[in-house]
Design an enzyme around this catalytic site. Structure first.
Site, PDB file in Angstrom:
ATOM      1  N   LYS A 271       0.902  -1.338   0.011  1.00 17.60           N
ATOM      2  CA  LYS A 271       0.067  -0.085  -0.107  1.00 17.60           C
ATOM      3  C   LYS A 271       0.880   1.097   0.184  1.00 17.60           C
ATOM      4  O   LYS A 271       1.827   1.269   0.877  1.00 17.60           O
ATOM      5  CB  LYS A 271      -0.814   0.067   1.305  1.00 17.60           C
ATOM      6  CG  LYS A 271      -1.803   1.345   1.171  1.00 17.60           C
ATOM      7  CD  LYS A 271      -2.634   1.219   2.312  1.00 17.60           C
ATOM      8  CE  LYS A 271      -3.139   2.605   2.877  1.00 17.60           C
ATOM      9  NZ  LYS A 271      -4.070   2.578   4.039  1.00 17.60           N
ATOM     10  N   ASP A 276      -2.584  10.322   3.505  1.00 21.72           N
ATOM     11  CA  ASP A 276      -4.155   9.866   3.756  1.00 21.72           C
ATOM     12  C   ASP A 276      -4.598  11.074   4.549  1.00 21.72           C
ATOM     13  O   ASP A 276      -4.700  10.973   5.645  1.00 21.72           O
ATOM     14  CB  ASP A 276      -4.131   8.489   4.267  1.00 21.72           C
ATOM     15  CG  ASP A 276      -5.743   8.020   4.333  1.00 21.72           C
ATOM     16  OD1 ASP A 276      -6.604   8.655   3.881  1.00 21.72           O
ATOM     17  OD2 ASP A 276      -5.777   6.881   5.131  1.00 21.72           O
ATOM     18  N   LYS A 283     -10.214  12.698   7.979  1.00 19.67           N
ATOM     19  CA  LYS A 283      -9.842  12.465   9.175  1.00 19.67           C
ATOM     20  C   LYS A 283      -9.724  13.668  10.225  1.00 19.67           C
ATOM     21  O   LYS A 283      -9.876  14.892   9.548  1.00 19.67           O
ATOM     22  CB  LYS A 283      -8.445  11.827   9.230  1.00 19.67           C
ATOM     23  CG  LYS A 283      -8.358  10.469   8.664  1.00 19.67           C
ATOM     24  CD  LYS A 283      -6.908  10.166   8.652  1.00 19.67           C
ATOM     25  CE  LYS A 283      -6.837   8.862   7.716  1.00 19.67           C
ATOM     26  NZ  LYS A 283      -7.329   7.540   8.365  1.00 19.67           N
ATOM     27  N   ASP A 294       1.726   6.428   5.483  1.00 15.39           N
ATOM     28  CA  ASP A 294       0.497   5.491   4.846  1.00 15.39           C
ATOM     29  C   ASP A 294       1.085   4.795   3.489  1.00 15.39           C
ATOM     30  O   ASP A 294       0.355   4.156   3.075  1.00 15.39           O
ATOM     31  CB  ASP A 294      -0.643   6.267   4.833  1.00 15.39           C
ATOM     32  CG  ASP A 294      -1.814   5.324   4.893  1.00 15.39           C
ATOM     33  OD1 ASP A 294      -1.834   4.088   5.398  1.00 15.39           O
ATOM     34  OD2 ASP A 294      -2.762   5.621   4.390  1.00 15.39           O
ATOM     35  N   ASP A 353     -12.162   7.035   3.433  1.00 12.66           N
ATOM     36  CA  ASP A 353     -11.214   6.695   4.171  1.00 12.66           C
ATOM     37  C   ASP A 353     -10.658   5.383   4.373  1.00 12.66           C
ATOM     38  O   ASP A 353      -9.472   5.026   4.805  1.00 12.66           O
ATOM     39  CB  ASP A 353     -11.375   7.244   5.658  1.00 12.66           C
ATOM     40  CG  ASP A 353     -10.022   7.584   6.237  1.00 12.66           C
ATOM     41  OD1 ASP A 353      -9.011   7.528   5.711  1.00 12.66           O
ATOM     42  OD2 ASP A 353      -9.977   7.662   7.684  1.00 12.66           O
ATOM     43  N   GLU A 355      -9.634   3.739   1.985  1.00 15.94           N
ATOM     44  CA  GLU A 355      -8.887   3.933   0.466  1.00 15.94           C
ATOM     45  C   GLU A 355      -7.815   3.010   0.261  1.00 15.94           C
ATOM     46  O   GLU A 355      -7.704   2.285  -0.934  1.00 15.94           O
ATOM     47  CB  GLU A 355      -8.225   5.225   0.395  1.00 15.94           C
ATOM     48  CG  GLU A 355      -6.861   5.361   0.922  1.00 15.94           C
ATOM     49  CD  GLU A 355      -6.920   5.330   2.357  1.00 15.94           C
ATOM     50  OE1 GLU A 355      -7.730   5.299   3.108  1.00 15.94           O
ATOM     51  OE2 GLU A 355      -5.576   5.024   2.857  1.00 15.94           O
ATOM     52  N   ARG A 357      -7.698  -0.384   0.782  1.00 16.17           N
ATOM     53  CA  ARG A 357      -8.166  -1.496   0.096  1.00 16.17           C
ATOM     54  C   ARG A 357      -8.656  -1.257  -1.306  1.00 16.17           C
ATOM     55  O   ARG A 357      -8.694  -2.151  -2.012  1.00 16.17           O
ATOM     56  CB  ARG A 357      -9.446  -2.066   0.975  1.00 16.17           C
ATOM     57  CG  ARG A 357     -10.680  -1.326   1.046  1.00 16.17           C
ATOM     58  CD  ARG A 357     -11.515  -1.660   2.603  1.00 16.17           C
ATOM     59  NE  ARG A 357     -10.958  -1.182   3.680  1.00 16.17           N
ATOM     60  CZ  ARG A 357     -11.591  -1.399   4.845  1.00 16.17           C
ATOM     61  NH1 ARG A 357     -12.771  -1.856   4.961  1.00 16.17           N
ATOM     62  NH2 ARG A 357     -10.819  -0.663   5.725  1.00 16.17           N
TER      63      ARG A 357
HETATM   64  N1  BES Z   1      -4.152   4.580   6.466  1.00 12.10           N
HETATM   65  C1  BES Z   1      -5.430   4.399   7.320  1.00 12.10           C
HETATM   66  C2  BES Z   1      -5.115   3.128   8.468  1.00 12.10           C
HETATM   67  C3  BES Z   1      -4.197   3.962   9.691  1.00 12.10           C
HETATM   68  C4  BES Z   1      -4.733   4.394  10.930  1.00 12.10           C
HETATM   69  C5  BES Z   1      -2.827   3.507   9.516  1.00 12.10           C
HETATM   70  C6  BES Z   1      -3.823   4.830  11.936  1.00 12.10           C
HETATM   71  C7  BES Z   1      -1.968   4.051  10.470  1.00 12.10           C
HETATM   72  C8  BES Z   1      -2.354   4.435  11.616  1.00 12.10           C
HETATM   73  C9  BES Z   1      -6.518   3.857   6.574  1.00 12.10           C
HETATM   74  O1  BES Z   1      -6.527   4.297   5.403  1.00 12.10           O
HETATM   75  C10 BES Z   1      -7.865   4.156   7.243  1.00 12.10           C
HETATM   76  O2  BES Z   1      -8.256   5.340   7.266  1.00 12.10           O
HETATM   77  N2  BES Z   1      -8.664   3.227   7.613  1.00 12.10           N
HETATM   78  C11 BES Z   1      -9.981   3.310   8.113  1.00 12.10           C
HETATM   79  C12 BES Z   1     -10.830   2.454   7.666  1.00 12.10           C
HETATM   80  C13 BES Z   1     -12.329   2.616   7.909  1.00 12.10           C
HETATM   81  C14 BES Z   1     -12.508   4.244   7.440  1.00 12.10           C
HETATM   82  C15 BES Z   1     -13.123   1.602   7.626  1.00 12.10           C
HETATM   83  C16 BES Z   1      -9.745   3.327   9.620  1.00 12.10           C
HETATM   84  O3  BES Z   1      -9.125   2.404  10.126  1.00 12.10           O
HETATM   85  O4  BES Z   1     -10.336   4.082  10.449  1.00 12.10           O
HETATM   86 ZN    ZN Z   2      -4.856   4.775   4.424  1.00 15.89          ZN
HETATM   87 MN    MN Z   3      -7.632   6.142   5.019  1.00 15.99          MN
END
Ligand code: BES
Ligand code: ZN
Ligand code: MN
Length: 510
Positions: A271, A276, A283, A294, A353, A355, A357
């Site tokens: 990834k 992000d 966020k 990220d 968010d 993104e 996947r």
């Molecule tokens: N990049 C984030 C996940 C992340 C969070 C990595 C904190 C490192 C530290 C990912 O893209 C994300 O935002 N995931 C969301 C998914 C949700 C919207 C289903 C999450 O984990 O909140």
């Molecule tokens: Zn992310």
């Molecule tokens: Mn995200």
């Protein structure tokens, strides 16, 4: 730092520091300790008898050996390192200890070190891994990311370590040391990429460093721009890119180690979200700066690839880094949008968010279209990984037990910790969409698992491992051989998997 292997005499080799080790509650000394103890007329034994040196894990005892008093010893100082209990000792503890030693020696006016400690230990423990972790530890101890500090204080760091051997095995030991250095440098390169601020690490810059690496290694590289991605029908990846001004780059590097057997291949996808923000599902500001990291999956994959190629293994290795920012703007994708991935699966973008996947869905479809035999994806995918497993272990998922056991085997060499989570049918239902084939977010519960379920829809039956490094790629405080910030996690395990434990044929021919 340079690490050399020499045959010689520990007492008569000049250096700033001579490194020795002592096990806890052990009266029999390691041979280098015996040797130096004799030259010091039993002084080390005296320190132990008086409990000044106990051998407790991580104990550091440093003393000067001035020429006037100790003409038999050519080193200026001696450091006695506590190795802890012998029955708990292994190469992973050794790596951690060595990183502590080299960190401790920063600014201690030591630039040259000599030691026969790895030589001694290699007689009782896994010789290869002792030498590898010795050089890894020395490197990790002095790692720092301070390129943006304009007022750097001058510091002295140990820059040369001579391993003094009593006997032969010179060539293989040199190979192990070199391997350790390469592994450590690769992990540190991944850390640098993750620590690098997003303003100086765009998809374009990431792509150009990938191209530089491929040119240096003389391997195939291709970087697709937006137009090409459109022609591939990569709707899921394109949706993520649509809010950014900085153009996306879809990076694909290929190492052909077994050209005659195209099936003998593995695809590793990282990834690579260069920043992000969450997109329209924006966020909050707290902690958002960490989203410069990220792209930790892409960083690990790219740096691992470099070392893999250097060793020319007999397997075809492809890496993909689908690089883009995830930004909110007038052109950004919106919650509720439906996109179609390269393999025809339609996705309801419930949360912009989620993104990572989406980018992986198209990278995996691309890999499958190009006849991937097996796939690994590595991603800073879910905040939920921190909730379930914390900073100490990365979450892993797989549809193939023997493939996964090969990864676990290599993780025992590197000391990186992975913990398997299930792909259970109950949480799978959370990805149901009323209007499309699948939804990109499964809600709050089992967030790490629903993300893995989403990816598995695109993988199908291809042997696959998914690694969620969201909580392990950047850590909030230093521990073992890590500093606060980026860890470069999975870099060394992927290298060791390909070079030491993987058999593609064993998995695809079963
Ligand atoms: N990049 C984030 C996940 C992340 C969070 C990595 C904190 C490192 C530290 C990912 O893209 C994300 O935002 N995931 C969301 C998914 C949700 C919207 C289903 C999450 O984990 O909140
Ligand atoms: Zn992310
Ligand atoms: Mn995200």
């Amino acid at each position: 730092m340079n690490i050399n292997v020499k045959i010689g005499d520990l007492n008569n080799t000049q250096s700033d520091l001579l490194l020795l080790g002592v096990f806890q509650n052990e009266t029999k000394f390691l041979s280098s300790t015996v040797l130096v103890n004799q030259s010091l007329d039993g002084y080390i034994k005296f320190l132990i008898d008086n409990h000044e040196v106990t051998g407790k894990l991580s104990e550091i005892t440093l003393f000067y050996t001035p020429r006037e008093f100790y003409p038999q010893i050519k080193s200026k100082k001696i450091l006695i390192l506590g190795l802890g209990q012998r029955k708990k000792f292994d190469h992973n503890i050794f790596r951690e200890l060595l990183s502590k030693v080299s960190m401790y020696l920063i600014n201690k006016n030591v630039s040259t070190i000599i030691s026969s400690l790895p030589d001694d230990l290699s007689k009782d423990f896994d010789s290869k891994e002792i030498y590898i972790s010795f050089s890894e530890g020395l490197y990790f101890g002095i790692y720092k990311f301070d390129k943006y500090k304009t007022k750097n204080l001058p510091i002295t760091i140990p820059n040369l370590c001579n391993i003094v051997l009593q006997d032969d095995n010179f060539d293989s030991i040199n190979q192990y040391i070199l391997k350790g250095i390469r592994l450590a440098k690769a992990e540190c390169f991944a850390r640098d990429l993750v620590n690098e601020p997003a303003n100086n690490l765009s998809p374009e810059i990431f792509a150009s460093s990938a191209i530089d690496i491929s040119k240096k290694l003389n391997v195939k590289s291709v970087v697709y721009d937006l137009e090409k991605l459109k022609s591939f029908g990569m709707g899921a990846f394109i949706g993520v890119t649509s809010g950014s001004d900085r153009p996306p780059k879809f990076i694909h590097l290929t190492y052909e180690g077994d050209k005659k057997n195209p099936d003998n291949n593995i695809w590793i996808i990282g990834k690579t979200i260069t920043f992000d923000t969450g997109g329209i599902s924006l966020k909050g500001p707290v902690g958002m700066s960490a989203m410069k990291g990220d792209m930790g999956g892409g960083a690990a994959v790219l740096s691992a690839f470099e070392v893999i190629c250097q060793y020319k293994p007999k397997v075809n290795v492809n890496i993909i880094c689908p690089a883009t920012d995830n930004m909110p703007s007038g052109s950004a994708q919106k919650p509720g949008d439906v996109v179609v991935a390269m393999n025809g699966i339609s996705i309801e973008v419930d949360n912009t968010d989620a993104e990572g996947r989406l980018t992986l869905a198209d990278a995996i479809s691309y890999a499958k279209k190009n006849n991937a035999s097996m796939i690994i994806d590595i991603a800073t995918l879910t905040g939920a990984a921190r909730v379930s497993l914390g900073e100490g272990q990365s979450a892993i998922f797989s549809n193939n037990d023997s493939f996964l056991s090969m990864l676990i085997e290599s993780s025992k060499l590197t000391g990186e910790v992975f913990w398997r989570l299930p792909l259970d049918p109950v949480s799978k239902k959370q990805n149901h969409s009323d209007i499309a084939d699948i939804k990109n977010s499964g809600g709050r519960s089992a967030g790490t698992i629903t993300a893995a379920h989403f990816i598995s829809e695109f993988v199908g039956d291809t042997p696959w491992i998914h690694i969620d490094i969201a909580a392990t790629s950047m850590i909030s405080s230093g521990r073992s051989w890590y500093k606060k910030g980026a860890t470069g996690v999975t870099t060394r395990t992927i290298i060791r998997l390909i070079l030491d434990t993987l058999s593609v044929k064993e998995i695809i021919n079963r």
